[in-house]
Motif scaffolding. Structure first.
Motif, PDB file in Angstrom:
ATOM      1  N   THR A  87       0.684  -1.087   0.167  1.00 22.60           N
ATOM      2  CA  THR A  87       0.265   0.269   0.206  1.00 22.60           C
ATOM      3  C   THR A  87       0.711   1.027  -0.262  1.00 22.60           C
ATOM      4  OG1 THR A  87      -1.748  -1.245   1.428  1.00 22.60           O
ATOM      5  CG2 THR A  87      -1.722   1.412   1.368  1.00 22.60           C
ATOM      6  N   SER A  88       2.026   1.477   1.168  1.00 22.24           N
ATOM      7  CA  SER A  88       2.685   2.134   0.568  1.00 22.24           C
ATOM      8  C   SER A  88       3.429   2.493  -0.514  1.00 22.24           C
ATOM      9  CB  SER A  88       3.689   2.410   1.933  1.00 22.24           C
ATOM     10  OG  SER A  88       3.543   2.480   3.321  1.00 22.24           O
ATOM     11  N   ALA A  89       3.875   1.523  -0.881  1.00 20.40           N
ATOM     12  CA  ALA A  89       4.436   1.901  -2.442  1.00 20.40           C
ATOM     13  C   ALA A  89       3.444   2.423  -3.921  1.00 20.40           C
ATOM     14  CB  ALA A  89       4.978   0.311  -2.796  1.00 20.40           C
ATOM     15  N   TYR A  90       1.507   1.818  -3.238  1.00 21.40           N
ATOM     16  CA  TYR A  90       1.361   2.393  -4.302  1.00 21.40           C
ATOM     17  C   TYR A  90       1.165   3.719  -4.230  1.00 21.40           C
ATOM     18  CZ  TYR A  90      -3.225   2.643  -6.433  1.00 21.40           C
ATOM     19  OH  TYR A  90      -4.382   3.651  -6.787  1.00 21.40           O
ATOM     20  N   TYR A  91       0.864   4.339  -3.205  1.00 19.23           N
ATOM     21  CA  TYR A  91       0.880   5.372  -2.899  1.00 19.23           C
ATOM     22  C   TYR A  91       1.640   6.394  -3.058  1.00 19.23           C
ATOM     23  CZ  TYR A  91      -4.125   4.902  -1.231  1.00 19.23           C
ATOM     24  OH  TYR A  91      -5.296   4.271  -1.380  1.00 19.23           O
ATOM     25  N   ASN A  92       3.426   6.062  -2.434  1.00 18.81           N
ATOM     26  CA  ASN A  92       4.047   6.632  -3.027  1.00 18.81           C
ATOM     27  C   ASN A  92       4.169   6.924  -4.345  1.00 18.81           C
ATOM     28  OD1 ASN A  92       5.653   7.298  -0.697  1.00 18.81           O
ATOM     29  ND2 ASN A  92       6.688   5.132  -0.417  1.00 18.81           N
ATOM     30  N   ALA A  93       3.343   5.667  -5.771  1.00 19.21           N
ATOM     31  CA  ALA A  93       3.676   5.842  -6.582  1.00 19.21           C
ATOM     32  C   ALA A  93       2.584   6.940  -7.601  1.00 19.21           C
ATOM     33  CB  ALA A  93       3.587   4.809  -7.453  1.00 19.21           C
ATOM     34  N   CYS A  94       1.665   6.795  -6.868  1.00 19.38           N
ATOM     35  CA  CYS A  94       0.816   7.516  -6.889  1.00 19.38           C
ATOM     36  C   CYS A  94       0.848   9.217  -6.720  1.00 19.38           C
ATOM     37  CB  CYS A  94      -1.260   7.507  -5.984  1.00 19.38           C
ATOM     38  SG  CYS A  94      -1.818   6.082  -6.792  1.00 19.38           S
ATOM     39  N   SER A  95       1.797   9.465  -5.774  1.00 17.53           N
ATOM     40  CA  SER A  95       2.097  10.687  -5.236  1.00 17.53           C
ATOM     41  C   SER A  95       3.508  11.611  -6.563  1.00 17.53           C
ATOM     42  CB  SER A  95       3.048  10.246  -3.775  1.00 17.53           C
ATOM     43  OG  SER A  95       3.604  11.774  -3.660  1.00 17.53           O
ATOM     44  N   GLU A  96       4.104  10.023  -6.767  1.00 18.56           N
ATOM     45  CA  GLU A  96       4.778  10.527  -8.079  1.00 18.56           C
ATOM     46  C   GLU A  96       4.364  10.950  -9.133  1.00 18.56           C
ATOM     47  OE1 GLU A  96       7.923   7.624  -8.069  1.00 18.56           O
ATOM     48  OE2 GLU A  96       8.012   7.773  -5.793  1.00 18.56           O
ATOM     49  N   ALA A  97       2.818  10.321  -9.202  1.00 16.67           N
ATOM     50  CA  ALA A  97       2.480  10.004 -10.918  1.00 16.67           C
ATOM     51  C   ALA A  97       1.467  11.970 -10.450  1.00 16.67           C
ATOM     52  CB  ALA A  97       1.644   9.467 -10.911  1.00 16.67           C
ATOM     53  N   ALA A  98       0.922  12.066  -9.392  1.00 12.29           N
ATOM     54  CA  ALA A  98       0.548  13.766  -9.423  1.00 12.29           C
ATOM     55  C   ALA A  98       1.654  14.645  -9.075  1.00 12.29           C
ATOM     56  CB  ALA A  98       0.182  13.347  -8.334  1.00 12.29           C
ATOM     57  N   ASP A  99       2.469  14.428  -9.229  1.00 15.03           N
ATOM     58  CA  ASP A  99       3.979  15.430  -9.719  1.00 15.03           C
ATOM     59  C   ASP A  99       4.656  15.142 -10.437  1.00 15.03           C
ATOM     60  OD1 ASP A  99       4.023  15.745  -6.333  1.00 15.03           O
ATOM     61  OD2 ASP A  99       6.265  14.144  -5.832  1.00 15.03           O
ATOM     62  N   PHE A 100       4.143  14.096 -12.024  1.00 14.70           N
ATOM     63  CA  PHE A 100       4.759  14.827 -12.762  1.00 14.70           C
ATOM     64  C   PHE A 100       3.558  15.230 -13.531  1.00 14.70           C
ATOM     65  CE2 PHE A 100       2.688  11.990 -16.654  1.00 14.70           C
ATOM     66  CZ  PHE A 100       4.273  13.126 -18.265  1.00 14.70           C
ATOM     67  N   TYR A 101       1.880  15.050 -13.441  1.00 20.91           N
ATOM     68  CA  TYR A 101       0.889  15.923 -13.881  1.00 20.91           C
ATOM     69  C   TYR A 101       1.266  17.217 -13.479  1.00 20.91           C
ATOM     70  CZ  TYR A 101      -3.787  17.134 -14.755  1.00 20.91           C
ATOM     71  OH  TYR A 101      -4.455  17.752 -15.670  1.00 20.91           O
ATOM     72  N   SER A 102       1.084  17.604 -12.449  1.00 18.50           N
ATOM     73  CA  SER A 102       1.545  18.875 -11.733  1.00 18.50           C
ATOM     74  C   SER A 102       2.563  19.530 -12.796  1.00 18.50           C
ATOM     75  CB  SER A 102       2.057  18.890 -10.078  1.00 18.50           C
ATOM     76  OG  SER A 102       0.440  18.802  -9.609  1.00 18.50           O
ATOM     77  N   GLU A 103       3.365  19.087 -13.052  1.00 18.27           N
ATOM     78  CA  GLU A 103       5.233  19.751 -13.219  1.00 18.27           C
ATOM     79  C   GLU A 103       4.754  19.433 -14.830  1.00 18.27           C
ATOM     80  OE1 GLU A 103       9.043  17.418 -14.036  1.00 18.27           O
ATOM     81  OE2 GLU A 103       8.697  17.627 -12.556  1.00 18.27           O
ATOM     82  N   LEU A 104       3.550  18.704 -14.955  1.00 12.45           N
ATOM     83  CA  LEU A 104       3.727  18.305 -16.683  1.00 12.45           C
ATOM     84  C   LEU A 104       2.856  20.151 -17.163  1.00 12.45           C
ATOM     85  CD1 LEU A 104       3.794  17.139 -19.633  1.00 12.45           C
ATOM     86  CD2 LEU A 104       2.077  15.581 -18.796  1.00 12.45           C
ATOM     87  N   VAL A 105       1.735  19.897 -16.317  1.00 14.98           N
ATOM     88  CA  VAL A 105       1.155  21.393 -16.720  1.00 14.98           C
ATOM     89  C   VAL A 105       1.792  22.548 -16.198  1.00 14.98           C
ATOM     90  CG1 VAL A 105      -1.027  22.431 -15.549  1.00 14.98           C
ATOM     91  CG2 VAL A 105      -1.344  20.026 -16.176  1.00 14.98           C
ATOM     92  N   GLN A 106       2.329  22.461 -15.424  1.00 12.73           N
ATOM     93  CA  GLN A 106       3.230  24.023 -15.849  1.00 12.73           C
ATOM     94  C   GLN A 106       4.053  23.992 -16.667  1.00 12.73           C
ATOM     95  OE1 GLN A 106       5.438  23.869 -11.699  1.00 12.73           O
ATOM     96  NE2 GLN A 106       3.985  24.351 -11.060  1.00 12.73           N
ATOM     97  N   THR A 107       4.746  23.046 -17.383  1.00 13.94           N
ATOM     98  CA  THR A 107       5.679  23.312 -18.977  1.00 13.94           C
ATOM     99  C   THR A 107       4.593  23.085 -19.873  1.00 13.94           C
ATOM    100  OG1 THR A 107       6.864  21.311 -17.306  1.00 13.94           O
ATOM    101  CG2 THR A 107       6.998  21.796 -20.027  1.00 13.94           C
ATOM    102  N   LEU A 108       3.743  23.030 -19.350  1.00 10.85           N
ATOM    103  CA  LEU A 108       2.583  22.715 -20.544  1.00 10.85           C
ATOM    104  C   LEU A 108       2.261  24.293 -20.942  1.00 10.85           C
ATOM    105  CD1 LEU A 108       0.296  19.400 -20.709  1.00 10.85           C
ATOM    106  CD2 LEU A 108       2.692  20.320 -22.447  1.00 10.85           C
ATOM    107  N   GLU A 109       1.450  24.947 -19.524  1.00  2.97           N
ATOM    108  CA  GLU A 109       1.705  25.958 -19.674  1.00  2.97           C
ATOM    109  C   GLU A 109       2.896  27.959 -20.547  1.00  2.97           C
ATOM    110  OE1 GLU A 109       1.080  27.065 -15.092  1.00  2.97           O
ATOM    111  OE2 GLU A 109      -1.021  26.375 -15.837  1.00  2.97           O
ATOM    112  N   GLY A 110       4.450  27.262 -20.025  1.00  7.06           N
ATOM    113  CA  GLY A 110       5.304  27.731 -20.815  1.00  7.06           C
ATOM    114  C   GLY A 110       5.066  27.699 -22.232  1.00  7.06           C
ATOM    115  N   PHE A 111       4.727  26.203 -22.250  1.00  7.18           N
ATOM    116  CA  PHE A 111       5.147  26.030 -23.946  1.00  7.18           C
ATOM    117  C   PHE A 111       4.103  26.467 -24.808  1.00  7.18           C
ATOM    118  CE2 PHE A 111       7.217  21.688 -23.512  1.00  7.18           C
ATOM    119  CZ  PHE A 111       8.119  21.547 -22.792  1.00  7.18           C
TER     120      PHE A 111
END
Length: 182
Positions: free
Chosen positions: A50-74
């Motif tokens: 469960t901890s590994a799953y939620y850590n992966a979810c947290s990393e995926a959410a960070d990826f999505y947030s970073e992607l949105v910010q990068t896309l705004e710049g693009f």
């Protein structure tokens, strides 16, 4: 002469019952101890998974947030749709655990969180023309805010799927023989 042995019958039978009772309690306590150890092991494995799953979810959410910010710049940087998607393609192809599909304009983020499972997040990337009529975009923005959504991320990227994927074949444990009635 007949001697009556009342002493053995008076102390022997209760002693046997007492020994049998103590033996039963010892066996029950050992069985309970074994079960509790198995429960502890199963709980520990469940906690790790469960901890590994939620850590992966947290990393995926960070990826999505970073992607949105990068896309705004693009979005602000690119003048045309092709230039925008070229910037997005270059950026996502350089990222780890990301596959970019230039035909569908989707990115798939895959993060393994165990030997047999991975988290797969599929994100669709959109192009919005920044030179469009401001009244139309203001009305759309207010409608989106009223719907409780984030205006920038809903116009630039959207999550299509968020799934757990099994990455290995299931192999049953056949080490314990089972009675088959023969």
């Amino acid at each position: 002469m007949k001697e009556k042995n009342h002493l053995f019958s008076a102390t022997g039978i209760p002693s046997l019952f007492l020994i049998f009772g103590v033996l039963m309690l010892v066996i029950l306590s050992l069985l309970g101890y074994g079960t509790s150890r198995q429960d502890l092991r199963a709980s520990s494995l469940s906690l790790e998974q469960t901890s590994a799953y939620y850590n992966a979810c947290s990393e995926a959410a960070d990826f999505y947030s970073e992607l949105v910010q990068t896309l705004e710049g693009f979005q602000a940087q690119a003048k045309t749709e092709t230039a925008y998607y070229q910037l997005v393609s270059d950026y996502l192809n350089s990222q780890e655990n990301v596959e970019w599909d230039s035909e569908e304009h989707t990115a798939e983020y895959v993060k393994a969180f165990s030997d047999t499972q991975s988290l797969a997040v599929k994100v669709s990337v959109f192009w919005t023309d920044c030179t469009a009529d401001s009244t139309t975009s203001d009305n759309a923005a207010s409608d989106t805010i009223n719907a409780g959504l984030d205006v920038t991320s809903s116009n630039i990227a959207g999550i299509l799927s968020w799934n757990t994927v099994v990455t290995a074949d299931w192999n049953p444990d056949n080490s314990q023989s089972v009675y088959k009635g023969e």
